[in-house]
Design a protein around this motif. Sequence first.
Motif, PDB file in Angstrom:
ATOM      1  N   GLY A 174       0.815  -1.208   0.000  1.00  0.00           N
ATOM      2  CA  GLY A 174       0.000   0.000   0.000  1.00  0.00           C
ATOM      3  C   GLY A 174       0.848   1.258   0.000  1.00  0.00           C
ATOM      4  O   GLY A 174       2.047   1.232   0.323  1.00  0.00           O
ATOM      5  N   PRO A 175       0.236   2.386  -0.354  1.00  0.00           N
ATOM      6  CA  PRO A 175       0.972   3.654  -0.374  1.00  0.00           C
ATOM      7  C   PRO A 175       1.139   4.221   1.035  1.00  0.00           C
ATOM      8  O   PRO A 175       0.190   4.727   1.638  1.00  0.00           O
ATOM      9  N   ASN A 176       2.323   4.092   1.578  1.00  0.00           N
ATOM     10  CA  ASN A 176       2.617   4.609   2.916  1.00  0.00           C
ATOM     11  C   ASN A 176       4.094   4.980   2.973  1.00  0.00           C
ATOM     12  O   ASN A 176       4.862   4.652   2.062  1.00  0.00           O
ATOM     13  N   PRO A 177       4.522   5.674   4.008  1.00  0.00           N
ATOM     14  CA  PRO A 177       5.926   6.103   4.072  1.00  0.00           C
ATOM     15  C   PRO A 177       6.922   4.950   4.000  1.00  0.00           C
ATOM     16  O   PRO A 177       8.001   5.098   3.413  1.00  0.00           O
ATOM     17  N   HIS A 178       6.576   3.798   4.574  1.00  0.00           N
ATOM     18  CA  HIS A 178       7.499   2.657   4.523  1.00  0.00           C
ATOM     19  C   HIS A 178       7.662   2.150   3.092  1.00  0.00           C
ATOM     20  O   HIS A 178       8.769   1.796   2.668  1.00  0.00           O
ATOM     21  N   THR A 179       6.571   2.128   2.335  1.00  0.00           N
ATOM     22  CA  THR A 179       6.651   1.703   0.941  1.00  0.00           C
ATOM     23  C   THR A 179       7.527   2.656   0.141  1.00  0.00           C
ATOM     24  O   THR A 179       8.386   2.238  -0.647  1.00  0.00           O
ATOM     25  N   ARG A 213      11.139   2.064   0.966  1.00  0.00           N
ATOM     26  CA  ARG A 213      11.663   0.851   0.333  1.00  0.00           C
ATOM     27  C   ARG A 213      11.905   1.068  -1.162  1.00  0.00           C
ATOM     28  O   ARG A 213      12.891   0.579  -1.726  1.00  0.00           O
ATOM     29  N   LEU A 214      10.983   1.769  -1.815  1.00  0.00           N
ATOM     30  CA  LEU A 214      11.168   2.049  -3.243  1.00  0.00           C
ATOM     31  C   LEU A 214      12.418   2.891  -3.470  1.00  0.00           C
ATOM     32  O   LEU A 214      13.208   2.627  -4.390  1.00  0.00           O
ATOM     33  N   LEU A 215      12.615   3.888  -2.636  1.00  0.00           N
ATOM     34  CA  LEU A 215      13.789   4.736  -2.804  1.00  0.00           C
ATOM     35  C   LEU A 215      15.078   3.965  -2.537  1.00  0.00           C
ATOM     36  O   LEU A 215      16.087   4.162  -3.233  1.00  0.00           O
ATOM     37  N   LEU A 216      15.070   3.080  -1.546  1.00  0.00           N
ATOM     38  CA  LEU A 216      16.260   2.265  -1.282  1.00  0.00           C
ATOM     39  C   LEU A 216      16.527   1.313  -2.437  1.00  0.00           C
ATOM     40  O   LEU A 216      17.690   1.088  -2.812  1.00  0.00           O
ATOM     41  N   LEU A 236      15.801   4.971 -12.012  1.00  0.00           N
ATOM     42  CA  LEU A 236      15.167   6.283 -12.138  1.00  0.00           C
ATOM     43  C   LEU A 236      13.648   6.156 -12.180  1.00  0.00           C
ATOM     44  O   LEU A 236      12.932   7.001 -11.611  1.00  0.00           O
ATOM     45  N   ALA A 237      13.144   5.104 -12.832  1.00  0.00           N
ATOM     46  CA  ALA A 237      11.691   4.897 -12.884  1.00  0.00           C
ATOM     47  C   ALA A 237      11.132   4.606 -11.491  1.00  0.00           C
ATOM     48  O   ALA A 237      10.064   5.116 -11.117  1.00  0.00           O
ATOM     49  N   ILE A 238      11.840   3.793 -10.724  1.00  0.00           N
ATOM     50  CA  ILE A 238      11.385   3.481  -9.359  1.00  0.00           C
ATOM     51  C   ILE A 238      11.414   4.739  -8.497  1.00  0.00           C
ATOM     52  O   ILE A 238      10.502   4.990  -7.702  1.00  0.00           O
ATOM     53  N   GLY A 239      12.468   5.547  -8.654  1.00  0.00           N
ATOM     54  CA  GLY A 239      12.535   6.794  -7.909  1.00  0.00           C
ATOM     55  C   GLY A 239      11.385   7.730  -8.270  1.00  0.00           C
ATOM     56  O   GLY A 239      10.776   8.351  -7.385  1.00  0.00           O
ATOM     57  N   ALA A 240      11.075   7.812  -9.567  1.00  0.00           N
ATOM     58  CA  ALA A 240       9.960   8.658 -10.000  1.00  0.00           C
ATOM     59  C   ALA A 240       8.641   8.132  -9.456  1.00  0.00           C
ATOM     60  O   ALA A 240       7.779   8.907  -9.006  1.00  0.00           O
TER      61      ALA A 240
END
Length: 398
Positions: A231-236, A239-242, A276-280
């Motif tokens: 789900g869309p939350n700060p932890h997600t 994790r995406l940014l990492l 870059l796509a994951i960061g976006a």
Amino acid sequence: MNHSSMNHRVRSLDVLRGATVALMILVNNPGSWYHLYPPLAHAGWHGCTPTDLVFPFFLFAVGNALSLVQPQWSAAPPAAFWRKWARRTLLIFGLGLLLNAAPFVRWDSVGDLVLRDFSQLRIMGVLQRIALCWAAAALIIRFASPQGALLAAASLLLGYWGLCVALGDASDPYGLIGWFGTPIDAALLGPMHLYRGEGVAFDPEGLASTAPAIAQVLIGWWVGVRLQREGPNPHTVARLLLTALALGVLAYAWQLVMPLNKKIWTSSYVLWTSALAIGALAALVWRVDMGEPRDRIPRGSPPPKWQVFCEAFGKNALFIFVMSGLVPRVLSLLRWQDGVDANGVPRFITPLPWAYRTFFEGLGGDPRLGSLLFALANVAAYWALARWLDRRGTYIKV
């Protein structure tokens, strides 16, 4: 065609896909290919410009979309799965061939419309690559575990690297001439059916370089699955940014020995553009799906205009992309005389070049500005179509 509600979609995925389609139209429709700002041109060979991000971002989004339908497909009987799989693969590939063949006729030297010569028709292209990548990824996801799908992605990237080194010219395995893939594409597709924009028979969307592109779809699928499960939350978002950071570091290290290259779709390029796509996507999840804090935005307020703009493209992405390729080809059949050359031979002009020359070419002191404004006008025109379809609740499945 589906008129059902789209309320349950993950909105950030629509926004990412829509922004990618808008950028595809922007970079594919300049007023003049001779007048481009550097970020709107592809890298000459090695390297990665902003324009080189557009296609891999779309393949990443194809993987995201695949994660949305996977639960239905997993529950479907084998016969139903194979029917849907074959239909979608053939339809997208066929649309790509249609664009390559369109408008089927041409003006000859005496001013007659004659049938095009299809003996040198290019077989591959953007849509054809999307079709093959989607088909391969769908099969891997259907018959492998999530861990198996990630292993398949890693194997494709490492295997492609190994083939480049083992089968390519030892002095320049990643060069236009030394790359191993062109002889394979020529043998399987025929040299007369390859792209010739590089001055030789070489296809940047050929079969050999499709293998690492499949991994891009699988990465997009994995990210989509994680986003839906967590789900869309700060932890997600964290994790995406990492994940983006890890892939970016790996891509940087890999490009030291296997350069970033869109035209042969190197493995380092896959990781770099996926990072870059994951960061976006992480940024969009934070802004779109999580939204502003309650004390900063009134309840019931409409989404910002930039989000509406992107979502309209994202909900009919493939259809709008096909139209953006088909319309210029059809309009090229409309022409009228535009003076004569030095030998007295009539010159002709078609609607889009006429519009560029008449309304855009002379704007500003830099010819690149007029070329960009013409491209932006194209984006606006196709957005109007996308928004009209969205308002009607019409979503065309391709």
